[in-house]
Design a protein around this motif. Structure first.
Motif, mmCIF file in Angstrom:
data_model
loop_
_atom_site.group_PDB
_atom_site.id
_atom_site.type_symbol
_atom_site.label_atom_id
_atom_site.label_comp_id
_atom_site.label_asym_id
_atom_site.label_seq_id
_atom_site.Cartn_x
_atom_site.Cartn_y
_atom_site.Cartn_z
ATOM 1 N N LEU A 147 0.518 -1.437 -0.308
ATOM 2 C CA LEU A 147 -0.156 -0.162 -0.016
ATOM 3 C C LEU A 147 0.862 1.225 0.196
ATOM 4 O O LEU A 147 1.089 2.309 -0.933
ATOM 5 N N LEU A 148 1.778 1.300 0.862
ATOM 6 C CA LEU A 148 2.838 2.609 1.032
ATOM 7 C C LEU A 148 3.470 2.812 -0.843
ATOM 8 O O LEU A 148 3.447 3.681 -1.265
ATOM 9 N N SER A 149 4.064 1.346 -1.225
ATOM 10 C CA SER A 149 4.453 1.803 -2.614
ATOM 11 C C SER A 149 2.989 1.806 -3.605
ATOM 12 O O SER A 149 3.474 3.407 -4.317
ATOM 13 N N ILE A 150 2.158 2.159 -3.402
ATOM 14 C CA ILE A 150 0.849 2.599 -4.066
ATOM 15 C C ILE A 150 0.701 3.904 -4.210
ATOM 16 O O ILE A 150 0.374 4.530 -4.459
ATOM 17 N N ALA A 151 1.022 4.246 -3.396
ATOM 18 C CA ALA A 151 1.005 5.345 -2.228
ATOM 19 C C ALA A 151 2.058 6.372 -2.703
ATOM 20 O O ALA A 151 2.003 7.498 -3.228
ATOM 21 N N ALA A 152 3.160 5.844 -3.123
ATOM 22 C CA ALA A 152 4.460 6.785 -3.160
ATOM 23 C C ALA A 152 5.378 6.971 -4.585
ATOM 24 O O ALA A 152 5.324 7.246 -4.883
ATOM 25 N N GLY A 153 4.981 5.565 -5.069
ATOM 26 C CA GLY A 153 5.869 5.492 -6.125
ATOM 27 C C GLY A 153 5.083 6.165 -7.094
ATOM 28 O O GLY A 153 6.194 6.485 -8.131
ATOM 29 N N PRO A 154 3.691 6.354 -7.769
ATOM 30 C CA PRO A 154 2.958 6.954 -8.677
ATOM 31 C C PRO A 154 4.248 8.370 -8.178
ATOM 32 O O PRO A 154 4.412 9.771 -9.606
ATOM 33 N N LEU A 155 4.402 9.817 -7.603
ATOM 34 C CA LEU A 155 5.061 10.732 -6.411
ATOM 35 C C LEU A 155 6.557 10.226 -6.406
ATOM 36 O O LEU A 155 6.585 11.560 -7.365
ATOM 37 N N LEU A 156 7.336 9.638 -6.490
ATOM 38 C CA LEU A 156 8.481 9.894 -5.887
ATOM 39 C C LEU A 156 9.712 9.295 -6.692
ATOM 40 O O LEU A 156 10.114 9.613 -7.200
ATOM 41 N N PHE A 157 8.511 7.807 -7.430
ATOM 42 C CA PHE A 157 9.999 7.646 -8.897
ATOM 43 C C PHE A 157 8.646 7.159 -9.730
ATOM 44 O O PHE A 157 8.272 5.591 -10.107
ATOM 45 N N HIS A 158 8.252 7.766 -10.028
ATOM 46 C CA HIS A 158 7.246 7.950 -11.278
ATOM 47 C C HIS A 158 7.272 6.918 -12.523
ATOM 48 O O HIS A 158 6.243 6.057 -12.820
ATOM 49 N N HIS A 159 8.485 7.257 -12.712
ATOM 50 C CA HIS A 159 9.035 6.707 -13.978
ATOM 51 C C HIS A 159 9.211 5.312 -14.314
ATOM 52 O O HIS A 159 9.024 4.316 -15.055
ATOM 53 N N PHE A 160 9.948 4.815 -12.649
ATOM 54 C CA PHE A 160 9.709 3.793 -12.019
ATOM 55 C C PHE A 160 8.634 2.599 -12.041
ATOM 56 O O PHE A 160 8.858 1.341 -12.738
ATOM 57 N N TRP A 161 7.961 3.059 -11.448
ATOM 58 C CA TRP A 161 6.727 2.489 -11.383
ATOM 59 C C TRP A 161 6.053 2.939 -11.989
ATOM 60 O O TRP A 161 5.382 1.481 -12.012
ATOM 61 N N GLU A 162 6.076 3.164 -12.916
ATOM 62 C CA GLU A 162 5.163 2.857 -14.221
ATOM 63 C C GLU A 162 6.121 1.770 -15.020
ATOM 64 O O GLU A 162 4.447 0.846 -15.508
ATOM 65 N N ASN A 163 6.756 1.692 -15.475
ATOM 66 C CA ASN A 163 7.452 0.544 -16.270
ATOM 67 C C ASN A 163 7.393 -0.919 -15.578
ATOM 68 O O ASN A 163 7.493 -2.120 -15.563
ATOM 69 N N HIS A 164 7.653 -0.647 -13.705
ATOM 70 C CA HIS A 164 7.871 -2.045 -12.593
ATOM 71 C C HIS A 164 6.454 -2.619 -11.956
ATOM 72 O O HIS A 164 7.440 -3.491 -10.957
ATOM 73 N N TYR A 165 5.510 -1.424 -11.498
ATOM 74 C CA TYR A 165 5.097 -1.654 -10.378
ATOM 75 C C TYR A 165 3.893 -3.142 -10.810
ATOM 76 O O TYR A 165 4.053 -3.928 -9.230
ATOM 77 N N GLY A 166 4.263 -4.087 -11.351
ATOM 78 C CA GLY A 166 3.532 -5.120 -11.862
ATOM 79 C C GLY A 166 4.519 -5.804 -10.659
ATOM 80 O O GLY A 166 4.178 -7.042 -9.786
ATOM 81 N N LYS A 167 5.796 -5.730 -10.801
ATOM 82 C CA LYS A 167 7.004 -6.463 -10.566
ATOM 83 C C LYS A 167 7.263 -5.774 -9.045
ATOM 84 O O LYS A 167 7.307 -7.105 -8.349
ATOM 85 N N ILE A 168 7.059 -5.088 -8.571
ATOM 86 C CA ILE A 168 6.751 -4.857 -7.681
ATOM 87 C C ILE A 168 5.805 -5.551 -7.035
ATOM 88 O O ILE A 168 6.013 -5.771 -5.671
ATOM 89 N N THR A 169 4.482 -5.804 -7.047
ATOM 90 C CA THR A 169 3.007 -6.076 -6.677
ATOM 91 C C THR A 169 3.795 -7.456 -6.637
ATOM 92 O O THR A 169 3.988 -8.162 -5.248
ATOM 93 N N ILE A 170 3.532 -8.260 -7.481
ATOM 94 C CA ILE A 170 4.441 -10.024 -7.046
ATOM 95 C C ILE A 170 5.882 -9.747 -5.928
ATOM 96 O O ILE A 170 5.827 -11.097 -5.553
ATOM 97 N N ALA A 171 6.546 -9.109 -6.265
ATOM 98 C CA ALA A 171 7.041 -9.659 -5.368
ATOM 99 C C ALA A 171 7.146 -9.176 -3.369
ATOM 100 O O ALA A 171 7.218 -9.424 -2.752
ATOM 101 N N TRP A 172 5.852 -7.819 -3.285
ATOM 102 C CA TRP A 172 5.315 -8.625 -1.895
ATOM 103 C C TRP A 172 4.289 -9.193 -2.113
ATOM 104 O O TRP A 172 4.727 -9.889 -0.456
ATOM 105 N N ALA A 173 4.266 -9.640 -2.307
ATOM 106 C CA ALA A 173 3.817 -11.129 -2.761
ATOM 107 C C ALA A 173 4.036 -11.612 -2.001
ATOM 108 O O ALA A 173 3.257 -13.360 -1.648
ATOM 109 N N ALA A 174 4.836 -12.494 -3.271
ATOM 110 C CA ALA A 174 5.726 -13.760 -2.752
ATOM 111 C C ALA A 174 7.173 -13.166 -1.035
ATOM 112 O O ALA A 174 6.762 -14.428 -0.428
#
Length: 441
Positions: free
Chosen positions: A13-40
């Motif tokens: 949830l913190l990644s979803i809140a901060a990602g688009p604001l603090l590291f927008h381009h990285f988040w746009e390209n890798h949010y799926g991988k970040i989500t999988i990492a937290w689930a794993a």
């Protein structure tokens, strides 16, 4: 279970809140991988601690009984509403703007806040694109259409559909949240009308701006999608009243026939919309699959990572979240509706409001029949807090940031993240205070 099991949920949830604001381009390209990492980070330790079979059953239960229906509905509303085009242009006077906001807010409980926002935001911007002061129009659009207007049915806002999936009756929110919605929405609309009138009069002494889109007759295109929306509503109502007692079991997870039929019908209606909608209408709406793909990936992770949080909450005062449970309870053990409204709302302002709703739904006992009757005011407080206060920030509800991005792309000088919070703090918070004193004291 200790609170350590909640860390992947909090991290996502913190990644979803901060990602688009603090590291927008990285988040746009890798949010799926970040989500999988937290689930794993959750699933692998769960398997090591509780075994493969129990972990698989828990994860499948979350995905098959809640996530699947949730994302199919959002996909259908997004797809069908994307085929409806409001063409033409009118002049954005205060009364016209107030009328458009009222229509959009009413539409939000029928096609969802995302659908209503996508249908109405471009006509709203076109109507005011020759005004020097127009950012406030979009800000109030987010307040009313992207959030408050979606409070009356499970179609309106994701947290309410999560409640429906948990057993809350389809029209329960229509009955129990209507007075609060009329009060909050009516006061917000009145504040807008006063402010827009003042700014409109002030614009009279400024140099005229040539209207980029001169007034023309408003026409609604893509009308074949309207009965498809009605079909979505009918499918949901069917699943609520038709109980054949037939189910399918997948690794210990029971899938009831009426829910499978509902999801299949809704999915077919979305596919029909793609077939019958004209491509130029979707192009004019700038329709693309990006937003719904992001929601699908993120919520898959959310529904998995929330599994241990729900288990901890179900333990009540015997669980690791006992201090939080005590905050929303009176000394006699009764639920504190005011606390439920504000805690649900504050967290919904910065985290996603659907999982926040689910957390407090479980904290209040998680039994829909009990919550709809003896503790109806508590469920109303949770529902209103999750839906209304999603408007407090750009990240409180999915349509907020989408509307912000569209407005900026079309030249509206929108306030930044904290500038928007000044607007919501000045307009919404005082109204929420009065509302909570009236309805949840």
């Amino acid at each position: 279970m200790s609170l350590l099991w909640a860390l992947p949920f909090a991290g996502l949830l913190l990644s979803i809140a901060a990602g688009p604001l603090l590291f927008h381009h990285f988040w746009e390209n890798h949010y799926g991988k970040i989500t999988i990492a937290w689930a794993a980070l959750l699933v692998i330790p769960l398997m090591a601690s509780f075994g493969f079979s129990l972990t698989l059953e828990s994860v499948l239960h979350a995905l098959l009984t809640e996530y699947m229906s949730f994302i199919i509905l959002l996909f259908a509303l997004f797809t069908i509403s994307g085929g409806i085009l409001v063409a033409g242009n009118i002049h954005g006077t205060p009364l016209v703007n107030a009328g458009l906001l009222l229509i959009g807010a009413a539409l939000a409980s029928v096609v969802g806040t995302t659908g209503a926002s996508m249908i109405m935001i471009r006509p709203m911007i076109r109507a005011n694109d020759n005004r020097p002061f127009n950012a406030h129009v979009v800000v109030f659009f987010i307040f009313l259409v992207s959030n408050i207007g979606g409070s009356l049915t499970p179609l309106g806002d994701p947290p309410l559909f999560v409640g429906f999936l948990r057993g809350v009756d389809f029209f329960w929110t229509t009955v129990h949240i209507l007075p609060d919605t009329l009060f909050v929405g009516g006061v917000v609309l009145a504040v807008f009308l006063v402010l827009d009138t003042i700014l409109h009069q002030r614009e009279g002494g400024l140099p005229k701006i040539k209207d980029p889109t001169p007034d023309s007759k408003v026409r609604i295109r893509g009308l074949p999608n309207v009965p498809l929306l009605a079909g979505v509503i009918a499918a949901i109502l069917m699943s609520a009243v038709w109980k054949p007692g037939v189910s399918l079991t997948v690794h210990g997870v029971e899938l009831e026939l009426q829910n499978l039929m509902r999801d299949a019908i809704i999915l077919v209606l979305a596919l029909i919309s793609l077939a019958v909608s004209r491509k130029e209408y979707r192009a004019a709406n700038e329709f693309n699959w990006g937003p719904i793909a992001e929601v699908a990936k993120l919520f898959a992770g959310i529904f998995v990572c929330i599994v241990p949080v729900v288990a901890i909450l179900r333990a009540g005062m015997d669980g690791a979240l006992a201090p939080l449970v005590s905050l929303v309870s009176t000394p006699t053990g009764e639920p504190n509706d005011m606390a439920y409204f504000w805690l649900t709302g504050i967290l919904s302002s910065f985290l996603d409001n659907a999982p926040t709703y689910l957390v407090f739904f479980e904290m209040a006992g998680g039994d829909p029949q009990h919550l709809m009757t003896e503790f109806a005011s508590t469920l109303a407080a949770i529902s209103a807090g999750a839906v209304f206060m999603g408007a407090n920030t750009y990240i409180g509800n999915a349509p907020n940031f989408m509307v912000y991005a569209i407005a900026r792309h079309q030249g509206v000088k929108m306030p930044g993240f904290f500038g928007y919070m000044l607007w919501s703090g000045a307009v919404l918070i005082p109204i929420f205070v009065v509302s909570s004193l009236i309805f949840f004291e």
